[in-house]
Motif scaffolding. Sequence first.
Motif, short mmCIF file in Angstrom:
data_model
loop_
_atom_site.label_atom_id
_atom_site.label_comp_id
_atom_site.label_asym_id
_atom_site.label_seq_id
_atom_site.Cartn_x
_atom_site.Cartn_y
_atom_site.Cartn_z
N ARG B 17 0.83 -1.20 0.00
CA ARG B 17 0.00 0.00 0.00
C ARG B 17 0.88 1.26 0.00
N MET B 18 1.97 1.23 0.78
CA MET B 18 2.86 2.40 0.83
C MET B 18 3.50 2.64 -0.54
N ALA B 19 3.97 1.58 -1.17
CA ALA B 19 4.61 1.72 -2.48
C ALA B 19 3.63 2.30 -3.49
N LYS B 20 2.39 1.88 -3.39
CA LYS B 20 1.36 2.37 -4.31
C LYS B 20 1.15 3.87 -4.10
N ALA B 21 1.11 4.27 -2.83
CA ALA B 21 0.87 5.68 -2.52
C ALA B 21 2.05 6.57 -2.94
N MET B 22 3.25 5.99 -2.97
CA MET B 22 4.45 6.78 -3.32
C MET B 22 4.64 6.91 -4.83
N ASP B 24 5.27 7.49 -8.56
CA ASP B 24 5.37 8.74 -9.32
C ASP B 24 6.30 8.39 -10.49
N ASP B 25 6.68 9.37 -11.31
CA ASP B 25 7.63 9.07 -12.39
C ASP B 25 8.98 8.66 -11.82
N GLU B 26 9.44 9.48 -10.89
CA GLU B 26 10.70 9.21 -10.22
C GLU B 26 10.50 9.35 -8.72
N VAL B 27 11.12 8.46 -7.95
CA VAL B 27 10.99 8.57 -6.49
C VAL B 27 12.39 8.57 -5.87
N VAL B 54 13.63 4.60 -9.34
CA VAL B 54 13.88 4.87 -7.93
C VAL B 54 15.35 5.20 -7.72
N TRP B 55 15.61 6.26 -6.99
CA TRP B 55 16.96 6.60 -6.59
C TRP B 55 17.03 6.41 -5.07
N ARG B 56 18.14 5.79 -4.61
CA ARG B 56 18.26 5.46 -3.20
C ARG B 56 19.43 6.18 -2.54
N GLY B 57 19.24 6.61 -1.31
CA GLY B 57 20.33 7.14 -0.51
C GLY B 57 20.16 6.67 0.92
N ASP B 58 21.19 6.79 1.72
CA ASP B 58 21.11 6.39 3.13
C ASP B 58 21.73 7.45 4.02
N LEU B 59 21.18 7.61 5.20
CA LEU B 59 21.74 8.53 6.18
C LEU B 59 22.08 7.77 7.45
N ASP B 60 23.27 8.03 7.98
CA ASP B 60 23.56 7.57 9.33
C ASP B 60 23.61 8.81 10.21
N ILE B 61 22.72 8.89 11.17
CA ILE B 61 22.57 10.14 11.90
C ILE B 61 23.42 10.20 13.17
N SER B 62 24.34 9.22 13.33
CA SER B 62 25.12 9.14 14.58
C SER B 62 25.70 10.48 15.04
N PHE B 63 26.23 11.28 14.08
CA PHE B 63 26.91 12.51 14.48
C PHE B 63 25.95 13.69 14.57
N ILE B 86 20.88 16.21 -4.05
CA ILE B 86 19.48 16.16 -3.65
C ILE B 86 18.79 17.51 -3.86
N SER B 87 19.55 18.53 -4.24
CA SER B 87 18.96 19.85 -4.40
C SER B 87 17.84 19.84 -5.44
N GLY B 88 16.71 20.41 -5.06
CA GLY B 88 15.58 20.49 -5.99
C GLY B 88 14.77 19.22 -6.10
N ARG B 89 15.15 18.17 -5.37
CA ARG B 89 14.41 16.90 -5.46
C ARG B 89 13.30 16.86 -4.42
N HIS B 90 12.29 16.04 -4.73
CA HIS B 90 11.26 15.73 -3.73
C HIS B 90 11.69 14.43 -3.04
N ILE B 91 12.05 14.55 -1.78
CA ILE B 91 12.68 13.42 -1.07
C ILE B 91 11.65 12.73 -0.17
N TRP B 92 11.68 11.40 -0.21
CA TRP B 92 10.95 10.61 0.80
C TRP B 92 11.98 10.15 1.84
N LEU B 93 11.81 10.61 3.06
CA LEU B 93 12.65 10.14 4.16
C LEU B 93 11.95 8.90 4.72
N VAL B 94 12.71 7.80 4.85
CA VAL B 94 12.08 6.54 5.22
C VAL B 94 12.67 6.00 6.52
N ASP B 95 11.80 5.66 7.47
CA ASP B 95 12.28 5.02 8.70
C ASP B 95 11.33 3.88 9.08
#
Lengths: 322, 173
Positions: B17-22, B24-27, B54-63, B86-95
């Motif tokens: 259901r989440m994938a369906k809601a997300m 778009d042309d590019e995510v 789909v474009w993927r990135g990862d964040l480690d927030i330790s610092f 990432i400038s100008g992109r519509h980002i989905w932050l995923v947790d």
Amino acid sequence: MKHLFGIAELSAERIRHLLSISASMQGINRRSIKKAPALRGKTVINLFFENSTRTRTSFEIAGKRLSADVINISASTSATKKGESLLDTGQTLAAMQPHALVIRHSLAGCCHFLADFLPHTSIINAGDGAHEHPTQVLTDLLTIEQALGTTITGKVMTMVGDIAHSRVARSHLLAAQKLGYHIRLVAPKTLLPVQVERFGCSVSHDFDEAIEGSDIVYMLRVQNERLASACCFPSVREYHETYGLHRQRLARAGDHCLVMHPGPMNRGVEIATDVADSLQSRVLEQVENGVAVRMAVLTECIMHRDAAAAEAAENEDEDDED
Amino acid sequence: MPEIIFDDQQVRKSLKRMAKAMADDEVYLVGIRRGGSRLANALQKRLRKQGVTVWRGDLDISFYRDDLEQTSLHPVVHSSELTEDISGRHIWLVDDVLFTGRTIRAALDELFDYGRPASVSLAVLIDRGGRELPIQPDLVGLQYTAPEDALIDLHIEKDHEGKSRWRVTQRAR
């Protein structure tokens, strides 16, 4: 880990942990906004009694990239010139409540000494006499393991040059025993400490023979003006012939062998210019990784200090309730 | 013993259901290590099946944590990897699990050190309540009100056929 005095106090596990944190710091150094808030509100004082560009700049950049306030003091501009003792300088600076003091001094053991008198400050060794230089060795380990793509365990490092006066050599000899890599020392007898074999390394005076089968060749700086006049070797040219790293000699080790140098290099003395600029040379990667390693060390020392202080305060609270 | 609050089937259904809601042309999916990254991988797989780039990135927030002084660094810190601008992109932050909102605050701070996205939306698999900051998700897989002292974990295990099995558990702190 409150202080970093040397490799001697670190366990293999602790070294691995620092290398892992360093690797994650590299990401911050490679993006366009090179700043993270981890050390915001922390003060780091770089106290350098010996000349240094790369280590001091590296610590300064490391602190700033983590948002710490960094103050640099060098001996030539400090009250030491007016005759103030090391202890007085240390206590004066500590009274201004910095979180960490990064110290380089010509006196071996000065970090241990100061730590005894400065209970609230993390002391980080940036080179003390001919004793230890732990952040350089951590930097080398990170560079080597990333270049090889495996751990350093079981690898052979041939280290050449002025072993006797080198704190980098001493720290590497200690790290080799903890992480299980082998060091072959190559130097004229005048530049070797007595009984250095007790560190578990092998010693040779024939560079051509020792370089074969090496995974890393680590060249140490020759203080050519000083040593030649002290009769440690007959001439700079002869030293270059016998103990210098040049193309033909490096070829005996093969293309996979990494060339390293802690800097500053004496081109044409311990290392030929074409080797220093070759693809096998990792010298500039060592400098780059130095920043990440120092970021990791500052974070570990300062965070531990605060965690310990918080714990102490908590215990006090509990005592109050009783 | 941890108690299972959502099983494999329920998680799969909400992922779909989440994938369906997300779609778009590019995510642009940015996972928060480590749970969020695993979730982002699962969403990426489902989005690709729908023909989405789909474009993927990862964040480690330790610092970027606000409690660095109370906890020492996690023994394993991973690097953040945002290789594309990432400038100008519509980002989905995923947790995976949304609780106090502090992780999201830290992730937003770090994200903006990489560039200036056009917008940031938040997708979480489980919203367990207990917010301490004004942060709300834009897309929630599973809603669950957990006691404040409970720990909610997302597990992914491979069964003997190599198929992954999802499980959400609750245990006492």
